[in-house]
Scaffold this motif. Structure first.
Motif, mmCIF file in Angstrom:
data_model
loop_
_atom_site.group_PDB
_atom_site.id
_atom_site.type_symbol
_atom_site.label_atom_id
_atom_site.label_comp_id
_atom_site.label_asym_id
_atom_site.label_seq_id
_atom_site.Cartn_x
_atom_site.Cartn_y
_atom_site.Cartn_z
ATOM 1 N N TRP A 32 36.129 55.394 56.438
ATOM 2 C CA TRP A 32 36.506 56.251 55.125
ATOM 3 C C TRP A 32 35.750 55.826 53.730
ATOM 4 O O TRP A 32 34.921 56.776 53.075
ATOM 5 C CB TRP A 32 37.887 57.048 55.205
ATOM 6 C CG TRP A 32 37.455 58.172 56.546
ATOM 7 C CD1 TRP A 32 39.228 57.968 56.639
ATOM 8 C CD2 TRP A 32 37.071 59.452 56.532
ATOM 9 N NE1 TRP A 32 38.394 59.489 58.395
ATOM 10 C CE2 TRP A 32 37.823 59.946 57.993
ATOM 11 C CE3 TRP A 32 36.184 59.749 56.247
ATOM 12 C CZ2 TRP A 32 37.185 61.383 58.739
ATOM 13 C CZ3 TRP A 32 35.457 61.053 56.964
ATOM 14 C CH2 TRP A 32 36.141 61.430 57.562
ATOM 15 N N ILE A 63 41.944 58.161 48.984
ATOM 16 C CA ILE A 63 42.062 59.008 50.458
ATOM 17 C C ILE A 63 42.600 59.307 50.814
ATOM 18 O O ILE A 63 44.344 59.284 50.992
ATOM 19 C CB ILE A 63 40.789 57.927 51.395
ATOM 20 C CG1 ILE A 63 39.774 57.926 51.579
ATOM 21 C CG2 ILE A 63 41.531 58.948 52.948
ATOM 22 C CD1 ILE A 63 39.805 55.852 52.419
ATOM 23 N N SER A 64 42.899 61.527 50.787
ATOM 24 C CA SER A 64 44.399 61.971 51.329
ATOM 25 C C SER A 64 44.321 62.202 52.699
ATOM 26 O O SER A 64 43.438 62.798 52.665
ATOM 27 C CB SER A 64 44.286 63.117 50.445
ATOM 28 O OG SER A 64 45.204 63.971 50.720
ATOM 29 N N LYS A 65 45.270 61.626 53.276
ATOM 30 C CA LYS A 65 45.468 61.858 54.488
ATOM 31 C C LYS A 65 47.093 62.191 55.169
ATOM 32 O O LYS A 65 47.748 61.295 54.562
ATOM 33 C CB LYS A 65 44.802 60.566 55.566
ATOM 34 C CG LYS A 65 43.568 59.819 54.967
ATOM 35 C CD LYS A 65 42.958 61.115 56.545
ATOM 36 C CE LYS A 65 41.367 60.676 56.301
ATOM 37 N NZ LYS A 65 40.813 62.101 56.769
ATOM 38 N N THR A 66 47.645 62.750 56.057
ATOM 39 C CA THR A 66 48.730 62.501 56.663
ATOM 40 C C THR A 66 48.869 62.031 58.083
ATOM 41 O O THR A 66 47.960 61.402 58.256
ATOM 42 C CB THR A 66 49.017 64.338 56.428
ATOM 43 O OG1 THR A 66 48.449 65.299 57.315
ATOM 44 C CG2 THR A 66 48.841 65.232 55.721
ATOM 45 N N GLN A 69 47.295 64.139 60.507
ATOM 46 C CA GLN A 69 45.601 63.387 60.880
ATOM 47 C C GLN A 69 45.546 61.974 61.099
ATOM 48 O O GLN A 69 44.458 61.979 61.906
ATOM 49 C CB GLN A 69 45.478 64.010 59.325
ATOM 50 C CG GLN A 69 45.467 65.592 58.607
ATOM 51 C CD GLN A 69 44.830 65.625 57.442
ATOM 52 O OE1 GLN A 69 44.951 64.806 56.441
ATOM 53 N NE2 GLN A 69 44.616 66.583 56.525
ATOM 54 N N LEU A 70 45.959 61.101 60.414
ATOM 55 C CA LEU A 70 45.959 60.227 61.178
ATOM 56 C C LEU A 70 45.873 59.609 62.400
ATOM 57 O O LEU A 70 45.121 58.976 63.197
ATOM 58 C CB LEU A 70 46.823 58.650 60.227
ATOM 59 C CG LEU A 70 46.457 58.607 58.553
ATOM 60 C CD1 LEU A 70 47.361 57.419 58.074
ATOM 61 C CD2 LEU A 70 44.601 57.870 58.615
ATOM 62 N N GLU A 73 43.025 60.775 64.470
ATOM 63 C CA GLU A 73 42.080 60.136 63.819
ATOM 64 C C GLU A 73 41.700 59.030 64.746
ATOM 65 O O GLU A 73 40.787 58.636 65.992
ATOM 66 C CB GLU A 73 41.848 60.044 62.847
ATOM 67 C CG GLU A 73 41.325 61.521 61.863
ATOM 68 C CD GLU A 73 41.305 60.900 60.550
ATOM 69 O OE1 GLU A 73 40.575 59.774 60.283
ATOM 70 O OE2 GLU A 73 40.869 61.277 59.638
ATOM 71 N N THR A 109 50.815 64.793 49.188
ATOM 72 C CA THR A 109 50.508 64.489 50.255
ATOM 73 C C THR A 109 49.874 63.072 49.702
ATOM 74 O O THR A 109 49.929 63.318 48.440
ATOM 75 C CB THR A 109 49.446 65.116 50.938
ATOM 76 O OG1 THR A 109 49.279 66.592 51.438
ATOM 77 C CG2 THR A 109 48.369 64.040 51.982
ATOM 78 N N GLN A 111 48.233 59.951 48.664
ATOM 79 C CA GLN A 111 47.045 59.284 48.625
ATOM 80 C C GLN A 111 47.064 57.894 49.182
ATOM 81 O O GLN A 111 47.685 57.234 48.255
ATOM 82 C CB GLN A 111 46.097 59.876 47.561
ATOM 83 C CG GLN A 111 46.101 61.045 47.296
ATOM 84 C CD GLN A 111 45.313 61.377 45.942
ATOM 85 O OE1 GLN A 111 45.432 60.967 45.300
ATOM 86 N NE2 GLN A 111 44.782 62.545 45.996
#
Length: 276
Positions: A32, A63-66, A69-70, A73, A109, A111
C-alpha cells in the motif's frame, strides 16, 4: 468479475520477522505504501526526521487499516485479536509506526506507517536488502560523517560546548545548507573574533537570503563587503597647506651692506683696544 486477491511471501521479510505471517502483514503495508500518492514525500521524511521520537512529526505515508480489514486482505483465517498481536509485534520491533488519526480525534482506527530505514537497517544486518527503495542507510552514514565534521570544527574553534539548543539549531541549518557552508560560517566567525552561535546564524541567514550556495560564491561575496583598513592619525594643519617660499624684502641688499659695515667697524674698534 470479482478481483482476485494476491498474497506475496518474501524471503527477506520472513528472515527478518522469523514468521511468514508477520512477513505477509508487513509486505501488505509495503504494497500500500508503494501505491500512495505521497510516497516520495514519505521517503524524503525518512531522511529529514530520522530518530524522531514523536510519531506525529511524520506527516506522510500513513495508512488507516483495521485488524479486520488486514486479516481479510492477507487472507488469514485469524481473529481480530490475533491480527492485533501481529501488528503489535511489528510496531514493537520498530518496522511499523502507529498513531491515532491526527485530524479527526473521533476516529479510533489506528494509522500505520512503514519505517523504511529501520527495515533496511535490520535487513542489512542479516545480509538482505529492501527492494524498490533507495539505500537510506548509506546516505545516513555519509551524512553523519559530514555532520560530525561540523561538530568537531565547532569545538576546535572554541565556540564553547554544544548545548541541546545549539545541537538542534545546527541540525536544522544542516538540513537547509550544505555542511561546507556551515563550516565556512564557523571559520568566518572565528576569523572576525565572533565566537558565538548567534553570529554564525546571522552569517548563515545572510548567505541564504543572498542565495549563496557554494564556498566560492561566499568568498567572492565576503571580498566585496570587506572595507580596506585606513589608519587615521592626527597631523598638524600646516602639513596639508601648500609650501610657500619666503619672499626676500626689496631692500635686502642694502640691509646686508649696512650690516657688513657695522661688523667692520666693530672689528676695527676691537683691534684698537687690543693694541692700546
Amino acid at each position: 468479475m470479482k478481483r482476485l486477491k494476491r498474497v506475496v511471501i518474501k524471503e527477506e521479510l520472513v528472515a527478518l520477522t522469523n514468521d511468514f505471517k508477520l512477513a505477509i502483514v508487513l509486505n501488505q503495508f509495503l504494497y500500500w505504501t508503494e501505491r500512495m500518492v505521497d510516497v516520495g514525500q514519505m521517503v524524503a521524511e525518512e531522511k529529514t526526521l530520522r530518530d524522531a521520537s514523536d510519531v506525529h512529526s511524520y506527516r506522510h505515508g500513513w495508512i488507516s487499516k483495521t485488524s479486520v480489514q488486514l486479516a481479510e486482505e492477507c487472507m488469514m483465517n485469524c481473529s481480530e485479536a490475533t491480527m492485533r498481536r501481529y501488528l503489535n509485534e511489528l510496531v514493537q520491533n520498530g518496522w511499523l509506526m502507529r498513531r491515532t488519526n491526527a485530524r479527526y480525534k473521533w476516529d479510533k482506527t489506528f494509522q500505520y506507517r512503514v519505517n523504511i530505514e529501520k527495515i533496511q537497517s535490520d535487513l542489512e544486518k542479516i545480509g538482505y536488502v529492501l527492494e524498490g527503495y533507495p539505500p537510506l542507510i548509506q546516505e545516513k552514514q555519509e551524512e553523519v560523517s559530514s555532520h560530525e565534521r561540523v561538530y568537531q570544527k565547532f569545538v576546535a574553534l572554541r565556540f564553547g560546548p554544544i548545548t541541546k539548543t545549539i545541537q538542534k539549531s545546527l541540525a536544522a541549518w544542516l538540513e537547509k545548507l550544505s555542511p561546507d557552508i556551515v563550516l565556512k560560517a564557523l571559520e568566518t566567525a572565528a576569523e572576525f573574533g565572533k565566537r558565538n552561535w548567534n553570529y554564525v546564524q546571522a552569517l548563515l541567514t545572510d548567505w541564504k537570503a543572498n542565495h549563496l550556495q557554494t564556498v566560492r560564491q561566499i568568498d567572492a561575496y565576503l571580498q566585496t563587503r570587506r572595507k580596506p583598513v585606513v589608519r587615521k592619525e592626527k597631523v598638524p594643519k600646516w602639513v596639508h597647506e601648500p609650501y610657500k617660499e619666503k619672499e626676500q624684502p626689496d631692500d635686502f641688499e642694502e640691509e646686508k651692506r649696512k650690516l657688513e659695515e657695522k661688523l667692520k667697524a666693530f672689528r676695527k674698534k676691537k683691534e684698537s683696544n687690543t693694541s692700546s
